[in-house]
Write a protein that holds these residues in place. Structure first.
Motif, PDB file in Angstrom:
ATOM      1  N   ALA A 320     -12.444  56.487 -60.244  1.00 60.16           N
ATOM      2  CA  ALA A 320     -13.307  57.395 -59.991  1.00 60.16           C
ATOM      3  C   ALA A 320     -13.054  57.148 -58.517  1.00 60.16           C
ATOM      4  O   ALA A 320     -13.377  56.064 -58.281  1.00 60.16           O
ATOM      5  CB  ALA A 320     -14.898  57.823 -59.886  1.00 60.16           C
ATOM      6  N   GLU A 322     -13.529  59.641 -54.018  1.00 57.98           N
ATOM      7  CA  GLU A 322     -13.306  60.406 -53.896  1.00 57.98           C
ATOM      8  C   GLU A 322     -12.282  60.136 -51.949  1.00 57.98           C
ATOM      9  O   GLU A 322     -12.967  58.991 -51.167  1.00 57.98           O
ATOM     10  CB  GLU A 322     -14.911  60.634 -52.866  1.00 57.98           C
ATOM     11  N   ILE A 329     -12.230  62.625 -61.081  1.00 59.99           N
ATOM     12  CA  ILE A 329     -12.333  61.117 -61.758  1.00 59.99           C
ATOM     13  C   ILE A 329     -10.915  61.585 -62.627  1.00 59.99           C
ATOM     14  O   ILE A 329     -10.498  62.507 -63.343  1.00 59.99           O
ATOM     15  CB  ILE A 329     -13.613  61.263 -62.711  1.00 59.99           C
ATOM     16  N   ILE A 373     -17.347  67.705 -60.451  1.00 63.42           N
ATOM     17  CA  ILE A 373     -17.226  65.864 -61.876  1.00 63.42           C
ATOM     18  C   ILE A 373     -18.633  65.711 -62.261  1.00 63.42           C
ATOM     19  O   ILE A 373     -18.709  64.891 -62.864  1.00 63.42           O
ATOM     20  CB  ILE A 373     -16.688  64.781 -61.191  1.00 63.42           C
ATOM     21  N   ASP A 374     -19.228  66.558 -61.761  1.00 60.23           N
ATOM     22  CA  ASP A 374     -20.558  66.264 -62.846  1.00 60.23           C
ATOM     23  C   ASP A 374     -21.144  65.916 -64.220  1.00 60.23           C
ATOM     24  O   ASP A 374     -21.629  65.353 -64.376  1.00 60.23           O
ATOM     25  CB  ASP A 374     -21.490  66.543 -62.114  1.00 60.23           C
ATOM     26  N   ALA A 376     -18.476  64.347 -65.887  1.00 61.02           N
ATOM     27  CA  ALA A 376     -17.561  64.179 -66.601  1.00 61.02           C
ATOM     28  C   ALA A 376     -17.725  63.050 -67.828  1.00 61.02           C
ATOM     29  O   ALA A 376     -16.817  62.591 -68.218  1.00 61.02           O
ATOM     30  CB  ALA A 376     -16.793  62.788 -65.923  1.00 61.02           C
ATOM     31  N   GLY A 377     -19.015  62.532 -67.118  1.00 57.40           N
ATOM     32  CA  GLY A 377     -19.431  61.178 -68.812  1.00 57.40           C
ATOM     33  C   GLY A 377     -19.402  62.254 -70.056  1.00 57.40           C
ATOM     34  O   GLY A 377     -19.480  60.868 -70.530  1.00 57.40           O
ATOM     35  N   LEU A 378     -20.066  63.059 -70.059  1.00 62.65           N
ATOM     36  CA  LEU A 378     -20.198  63.711 -71.286  1.00 62.65           C
ATOM     37  C   LEU A 378     -18.844  63.859 -71.921  1.00 62.65           C
ATOM     38  O   LEU A 378     -18.903  63.488 -73.183  1.00 62.65           O
ATOM     39  CB  LEU A 378     -20.481  65.442 -71.497  1.00 62.65           C
ATOM     40  N   HIS A 380     -16.213  61.492 -71.531  1.00 59.54           N
ATOM     41  CA  HIS A 380     -15.494  60.595 -71.695  1.00 59.54           C
ATOM     42  C   HIS A 380     -16.886  60.079 -72.651  1.00 59.54           C
ATOM     43  O   HIS A 380     -15.818  59.178 -74.109  1.00 59.54           O
ATOM     44  CB  HIS A 380     -16.679  59.934 -70.266  1.00 59.54           C
TER      45      HIS A 380
END
Lengths: 426, 144
Positions: A320, A322, A329, A373-374, A376-378, A380
């Protein structure tokens, strides 16, 4: 019990913290060739470009070693390990004995074999010492080149630019971030860097560095030369395994470990950028030299050194970052040519929004998101769990893909009727 | 250790989103609904109600026992309060590298109003009971 940890970055700290969660009493000795207390190497680029102050580098409180009862030995290299007699030999000649040893000695920058690479003004950008050396020469520089268009190279370029230095990034591939991104994302960042006054030279390479003592000129693949007072090398890292050559510790590219982070030698563990672990996506042993993996591996090694048996689930390449306010990400495999892979993507060039998922047999194996990018964790989570995404394929990149959809994918309807629905899907 | 957590009685959640509004207001500068909705930038709520096939589920940070965001944080901004089990982000220390967003398995870490730091549920640090729980009209959420 005496624990010895070689290295005081992410995996070393992760191990020490884990050991202390289980074992409050035993002795922990940590040895590092760094001269300073715990600081975050990934934050160096933020210090370079002035986003943070030096005090912000320290990601654990000053009293960390005291509080965790860790004896820290600074500024010393381990020369050799003697597993038969359970001690390590330090460069100053002293022996340090251990009952359990963790090798978390990290990685060292790859230095390409270019004539003149040892000239003054040529730097790697890995540790605080590197940055301090760069900063000591910065006032006498007008033109700088950065070798390598990956994360480190680009961060170094931003740092140089923040000092008003005319900066060019030299990239051997045809686009930026070629290890983490694809051509589309690479182009977005190329435009962005150029708009912000940093030149990008693709399909190029420095073939010669010349100058009296200090670098004065660099020569490129195409035969042209340019003035240069600072050259920063950002060509990736190699595992720091040189000092293990005389032991029987099994290494390929890095140290080989089992799923408990144990090496082939009794009582010796390894973690972090020096270690080869099984990549969750490819199933192959590889080095995923990224911070979150390093910390987690160190933590698991630490627990297991105390006698617990925690399994490491495997690593995933993930980055990740910026640049100039545009985040990205990247996880897993983001570029693929073979036919049995499927790509789901959308691009809004105006807004610099780019989203791409790579799937194989309806399982996501890679993600590349620029700007937006918010969530991205899902994805992942889906990658790690290898969840079949076919029921939601049509909305996978749409706004209505959210945690609710994720829950429905992972949990069967009847399982939802428990109090702790969410902790089960993690 | 008194590790209080927010629990949900799934049968009771109607999906009214009162928790979302309360959370947004609590994390605004004015802490008043009618001023909060006029703030620029808008305050960020840290809970979202989602529909699954059969239910509505308000989702916020679970303050995981093994918190991946805590392990992944490169700046030391994320810490665990050992006495309460709360996972906290220190906005002063957060550098906005988004590593926590990358690893949160349920997507409950957000970019703040300014775009500079990561924010998430803080269990309403200043309040005894989190406002999402207080605002829930059906008592689907409870804190114990």
């Amino acid at each position: 019990m005496k624990y010895l940890i070689i290295g005081n970055s992410a995996s070393g700290i992760g191990a020490a913290e884990a050991i202390r969660e289980v074992d409050e009493k035993s002795e922990i000795v940590m040895i590092t060739d760094e001269m300073k207390t715990i600081y975050s190497r990934p934050l160096l680029s933020y210090l370079f470009d002035g986003t943070i102050l030096k005090k912000d580098l320290y990601y654990r409180p000053d009293e960390f070693y005291e509080k965790k009862k860790v004896d820290i030995i600074y500024n010393k290299k381990v020369n050799k390990i003697f597993p038969e007699d359970s001690f390590v030999l330090v460069e100053s000649g002293e022996k340090i004995f251990y009952n359990k040893l963790l090798i978390a000695a990290g990685a060292i920058p790859k230095i390409p074999n270019i004539p003149g690479i040892d000239k003054e003004g040529v730097f790697s950008f890995r540790n605080l010492n590197d940055l301090e050396r760069i900063l000591s020469k910065i006032k006498t520089a007008e033109k700088a080149f950065v070798l390598g268009g990956g994360n480190i190279g680009l961060q170094a370029a931003c740092g140089l630019k923040s000092y008003g230095i005319d900066t060019t990034v030299v990239v051997s591939s045809s686009y930026l971030l070629s290890q983490l991104a694809d051509e589309t994302a690479g182009e977005i960042y190329k435009d962005l860097f150029e708009k912000n006054g940093i030149s990008i030279k693709t399909n190029s390479n420095v073939t010669e560095i010349s100058g009296d003592k200090r670098v004065e000129k660099v020569k490129f693949k195409d035969g042209t030369t340019e003035d240069c007072q600072i050259l920063i090398i950002g060509k990736g890292v190699n595992p720091n395994i040189e000092f293990l050559k005389s032991t029987n510790i099994k290494c390929r590219q890095g140290i080989e470990v089992d799923e408990y982070m144990r090496t082939n030698i009794n009582d010796i563990y390894a973690a972090g950028d020096i270690t080869e672990t099984v990549d969750i996506v490819t199933g192959k042993k590889t080095i995923n030299a990224v911070w979150p993996c390093a910390y987690e591996q160190g933590r698991i090694a630490g627990f297991n050194m105390t006698g617990l048996m925690k399994k490491y689930q495997g690593s995933i390449r993930m980055n990740a970052a910026e640049f100039f306010g545009l985040p990205f990400i990247s996880i897993g495999i983001v570029k693929i040519k073979e036919e049995d892979y499927e790509i789901i993507s959308n691009l809004d060039k105006e807004k610099n929004i780019y989203k791409k998922l790579v799937t194989k047999n309806n399982i996501i194996i890679g993600l590349l998101f620029v700007k937006d990018i918010d969530k991205a964790g899902l994805y992942h989570n889906l990658i790690k769990k290898k969840i079949d995404i076919s029921p939601v394929k049509s909305i996978l990149l749409k706004d209505n893909f959210n945690t609710g959809v994720l829950i429905s994918l992972i949990k069967k309807d009847k399982d939802l009727l428990t109090e702790d629905v969410l902790s089960d899907i993690i | 250790m008194s590790m209080k957590k927010i629990y949900l009685n799934l049968h009771k959640c109607l999906g009214c989103k009162s928790c979302e509004i309360a959370c947004g207001v609590e994390h605004s500068s004015s802490k008043e609904l009618f001023s909060a909705i006029n703030e620029f930038p808008l305050p960020i709520k840290r809970v979202s109600v989602f529909s699954t096939v059969s239910h509505c589920i308000p989702v916020r940070c679970l303050h995981c026992e093994d918190a991946l965001c805590l392990f992944a944080c490169k700046s030391g901004a994320i810490s665990k309060d050992e006495s309460t089990g709360r996972i906290i982000i220190d906005s002063e220390k957060c550098i906005g590298c988004w590593t926590c967003i990358m690893v949160c398995p349920i997507g409950t870490i957000y970019i703040d109003e300014t775009g500079k730091t990561a924010v998430k549920c803080d269990l309403c640090a200043e309040k005894e009971i989190p406002v999402c729980v207080l605002s829930c009209p059906t008592s689907a959420l409870f804190y114990k």
